[in-house]
Design a protein around this motif. Structure first.
Motif, PDB file in Angstrom:
ATOM      1  N   LYS A   1      26.854  63.137  96.870  1.00 62.18           N
ATOM      2  CA  LYS A   1      27.273  62.555  95.549  1.00 62.18           C
ATOM      3  C   LYS A   1      26.665  61.166  95.019  1.00 62.18           C
ATOM      4  O   LYS A   1      26.705  60.753  95.842  1.00 62.18           O
ATOM      5  N   THR A   2      25.528  60.843  94.628  1.00 63.27           N
ATOM      6  CA  THR A   2      24.944  59.612  94.473  1.00 63.27           C
ATOM      7  C   THR A   2      25.640  59.076  93.549  1.00 63.27           C
ATOM      8  O   THR A   2      25.997  57.875  94.408  1.00 63.27           O
ATOM      9  N   ALA A   3      26.810  59.802  92.668  1.00 60.73           N
ATOM     10  CA  ALA A   3      28.293  58.885  92.387  1.00 60.73           C
ATOM     11  C   ALA A   3      28.614  58.009  94.032  1.00 60.73           C
ATOM     12  O   ALA A   3      29.825  56.392  93.286  1.00 60.73           O
ATOM     13  N   THR A   4      28.812  58.460  94.566  1.00 56.04           N
ATOM     14  CA  THR A   4      29.266  58.042  95.736  1.00 56.04           C
ATOM     15  C   THR A   4      28.707  56.814  96.508  1.00 56.04           C
ATOM     16  O   THR A   4      29.373  56.549  96.798  1.00 56.04           O
ATOM     17  N   LEU A   5      27.526  56.901  96.580  1.00 52.50           N
ATOM     18  CA  LEU A   5      26.703  56.284  97.090  1.00 52.50           C
ATOM     19  C   LEU A   5      26.225  55.040  96.356  1.00 52.50           C
ATOM     20  O   LEU A   5      25.684  54.067  96.628  1.00 52.50           O
ATOM     21  N   THR A   6      26.207  54.878  95.199  1.00 53.87           N
ATOM     22  CA  THR A   6      25.732  53.879  94.485  1.00 53.87           C
ATOM     23  C   THR A   6      26.025  53.874  92.562  1.00 53.87           C
ATOM     24  O   THR A   6      26.773  54.916  92.519  1.00 53.87           O
ATOM     25  N   ARG A   7      26.109  52.387  92.391  1.00 50.05           N
ATOM     26  CA  ARG A   7      26.989  52.236  90.695  1.00 50.05           C
ATOM     27  C   ARG A   7      26.011  53.198  89.738  1.00 50.05           C
ATOM     28  O   ARG A   7      26.336  53.255  88.772  1.00 50.05           O
ATOM     29  N   VAL A   8      24.937  52.761  90.045  1.00 53.20           N
ATOM     30  CA  VAL A   8      23.655  53.365  89.435  1.00 53.20           C
ATOM     31  C   VAL A   8      24.122  54.986  88.667  1.00 53.20           C
ATOM     32  O   VAL A   8      23.638  55.539  89.743  1.00 53.20           O
ATOM     33  N   LYS A   9      23.556  55.266  87.855  1.00 50.46           N
ATOM     34  CA  LYS A   9      22.930  56.088  87.647  1.00 50.46           C
ATOM     35  C   LYS A   9      21.580  56.525  87.441  1.00 50.46           C
ATOM     36  O   LYS A   9      20.835  55.872  87.075  1.00 50.46           O
ATOM     37  N   LEU A  10      21.695  57.444  88.513  1.00 49.22           N
ATOM     38  CA  LEU A  10      20.044  57.914  88.851  1.00 49.22           C
ATOM     39  C   LEU A  10      19.692  59.433  88.183  1.00 49.22           C
ATOM     40  O   LEU A  10      20.453  59.796  87.876  1.00 49.22           O
ATOM     41  N   SER A  11      17.972  59.379  87.917  1.00 50.07           N
ATOM     42  CA  SER A  11      17.969  60.513  87.663  1.00 50.07           C
ATOM     43  C   SER A  11      17.151  61.373  88.409  1.00 50.07           C
ATOM     44  O   SER A  11      17.153  61.073  89.379  1.00 50.07           O
ATOM     45  N   ALA A  12      16.727  62.739  88.364  1.00 50.31           N
ATOM     46  CA  ALA A  12      16.333  63.820  89.206  1.00 50.31           C
ATOM     47  C   ALA A  12      15.828  63.371  90.015  1.00 50.31           C
ATOM     48  O   ALA A  12      14.998  63.284  91.079  1.00 50.31           O
ATOM     49  N   PRO A  13      14.152  62.627  89.049  1.00 50.82           N
ATOM     50  CA  PRO A  13      13.443  62.070  89.977  1.00 50.82           C
ATOM     51  C   PRO A  13      13.327  61.078  91.165  1.00 50.82           C
ATOM     52  O   PRO A  13      12.848  60.905  91.968  1.00 50.82           O
ATOM     53  N   GLN A  14      13.968  60.047  90.462  1.00 53.22           N
ATOM     54  CA  GLN A  14      15.076  59.132  91.297  1.00 53.22           C
ATOM     55  C   GLN A  14      15.515  60.015  92.795  1.00 53.22           C
ATOM     56  O   GLN A  14      15.403  59.389  94.257  1.00 53.22           O
ATOM     57  N   VAL A  15      15.749  61.383  92.884  1.00 58.04           N
ATOM     58  CA  VAL A  15      17.000  61.240  93.772  1.00 58.04           C
ATOM     59  C   VAL A  15      15.370  62.369  94.233  1.00 58.04           C
ATOM     60  O   VAL A  15      15.323  61.951  95.745  1.00 58.04           O
ATOM     61  N   ARG A  16      14.553  62.824  94.206  1.00 56.18           N
ATOM     62  CA  ARG A  16      13.511  63.187  94.567  1.00 56.18           C
ATOM     63  C   ARG A  16      12.397  62.465  95.303  1.00 56.18           C
ATOM     64  O   ARG A  16      12.503  62.332  96.349  1.00 56.18           O
ATOM     65  N   ALA A  17      12.516  61.051  94.960  1.00 59.90           N
ATOM     66  CA  ALA A  17      11.442  60.052  95.651  1.00 59.90           C
ATOM     67  C   ALA A  17      12.375  60.149  97.364  1.00 59.90           C
ATOM     68  O   ALA A  17      11.914  59.549  98.116  1.00 59.90           O
TER      69      ALA A  17
END
Length: 159
Positions: A38-54
């Protein structure tokens, strides 16, 4: 040599005969994909799906994983080392990603059948695997991939 050492040696011999492997003589282990991230466990910043893909593609490239294909909600990465290869599917969204086994070459992937024979030495707590098994390198490679992707997610700034 003690009796228990002989038992362990016999068990290793029997296990090796039952699960022979063509990859460096390693015994296949249960195929366990890394836990979903879960991205929320790694960063406090809300990421977009394209950022997760990148982050997935960059993290994969940093560990020599190649992008094989992609769809709107997942990518397929391939890793090759000598005569060995593995492909994984990584579904992703703004919430996170997960790694799923797709296929491999020369990693002794197989579905271990339920075996009605008793365990050779149940008193030492070793059980025979059931379900998918694969060379232990798969776990090392996918764990390294996950750590690398996570590092890129942590380093990503909000859009």
């Amino acid at each position: 040599m003690s009796f228990s050492m002989i038992r362990v040696g016999l068990f290793a011999l029997l296990l090796g005969a039952g699960f022979s492997s063509s990859v460096s003589g390693a015994v296949p282990v249960p195929l366990v994909n890394p836990a979903p991230i879960k991205t929320a466990t790694l960063t406090r910043v809300k990421l977009s799906a394209p950022q997760v893909r990148a982050a997935i593609i960059a993290g994969g490239a940093a560990q020599a994983w190649m992008l094989k294909s992609e769809e709107a909600d997942h990518v397929v990465l391939r890793f090759e080392k000598g005569r060995y290869a593995v492909e994984v599917k990584l579904p992703y969204s703004e919430e996170g990603y997960r790694i799923e086994y797709l296929s491999s070459r020369n990693l002794d992937y197989q579905i271990a059948e339920l075996d009605s024979r008793p365990n050779v030495f149940p008193e030492i707590g070793v059980t025979k695997p059931t379900g998918p098994v694969i060379h232990p390198a798969y776990t090392r490679w996918t764990d390294a991939l996950s750590r690398s992707i996570n590092a890129f997610i942590v380093g990503t700034r909000a859009e």
